[in-house]
Design an enzyme around this catalytic site. Sequence first.
Site, mmCIF file in Angstrom:
data_model
loop_
_atom_site.group_PDB
_atom_site.id
_atom_site.type_symbol
_atom_site.label_atom_id
_atom_site.label_comp_id
_atom_site.label_asym_id
_atom_site.label_seq_id
_atom_site.Cartn_x
_atom_site.Cartn_y
_atom_site.Cartn_z
ATOM 1 N N ASP A 1 -15.953 10.822 7.055
ATOM 2 C CA ASP A 1 -15.131 10.032 6.934
ATOM 3 C C ASP A 1 -13.706 10.524 7.165
ATOM 4 O O ASP A 1 -13.513 11.899 6.749
ATOM 5 C CB ASP A 1 -14.860 9.289 5.391
ATOM 6 C CG ASP A 1 -14.241 8.179 5.064
ATOM 7 O OD1 ASP A 1 -14.703 7.135 5.116
ATOM 8 O OD2 ASP A 1 -12.761 8.146 5.196
ATOM 9 N N ARG B 1 0.897 -1.361 -0.013
ATOM 10 C CA ARG B 1 -0.152 0.282 0.038
ATOM 11 C C ARG B 1 0.808 1.272 0.034
ATOM 12 O O ARG B 1 0.457 2.158 -0.697
ATOM 13 C CB ARG B 1 -1.012 -0.043 1.224
ATOM 14 C CG ARG B 1 -1.847 -1.188 1.410
ATOM 15 C CD ARG B 1 -3.053 -0.966 0.566
ATOM 16 N NE ARG B 1 -4.023 -1.891 0.620
ATOM 17 C CZ ARG B 1 -5.208 -1.846 1.555
ATOM 18 N NH1 ARG B 1 -5.145 -1.181 2.369
ATOM 19 N NH2 ARG B 1 -5.972 -2.884 1.605
#
Length: 295
Positions: free
Chosen positions: A161, A54
């Site tokens: 978020d 990632r």
Amino acid sequence: MTLAHQRSLARPSKVLVTGEFEFSAADFNAIAEIAKAQAGIDLAESKATLVYSRLAKRLRALGLKSFAEYCDTVCQNEEERGGMIAALTTNVTRFFREPHHFEHLRKNILEPLTDQVRKGRRLRLWSAACSTGQEPYSMALTVLSVFPDAAERDIRILATDLNPHVVAHGKSGIYRKDELADVPQNMRAKWFEPVAGDSDSMRVSDTARALVSFRELNLMGSWPFKGPFDAVFCRNVVIYFDRDTQSVIWRRLSGLIEDDGALYIGHSERVSGPAVSVLKADGITSYRKKAGLRP
């Protein structure tokens, strides 16, 4: 650079992943420490390969030569700390994901409140990890199926978020047509409209978008609202946290839910800690708030 990373560099550190960039235990521990402090994410060393894959993209994007350099950058740059957290978390979502939750919302929460809402009662819903917006818009479409005149009622949906990029996507309300496969045809026809110059995409209608307010929010920080909410969706979020942090999140959420309101969680999650005493199971990964209790 974190204190843990400084100390570990003073002695040899085993290599966890070899590849384009060497990824040592010291690098991993520094990143895990930041992720825990920044967003409550609990990273086990068994996740080293995932973390490498990632974050290697972030190193390339920033033109860095090593994970040690990246750790320095993350410690000194708040924006990149956000970028790191966004890279480490998975924003897998779709419209009407876990459809039984939206059916429960409609039948058990919205429909029983119909008369009260039409007489002026407020209705508040919260998508606590909204990702790119499919969840809160699914909530909005469910609301509109019960209250077609929701724009004239005191109805609001909060969508939050920690990733500013997915929040911006949600605000736009634009999705590829293939992403709408799980939206019932009658809803697609009524609540989505073409996007000028983009035949492959559709935009959520102004009416549905007006019900949803998107905000950036780190669940590990302060929550600048008091509720109460008639329903909260917090799905596939606490799986990133250790057990103690999960208990804290469940307690804080349950404290903001209206009596007899609902909490919807991920299929692999379970409520734990003090919240267990005030929430009762009410279907598959669905809970209801017991009246008159606080965690």
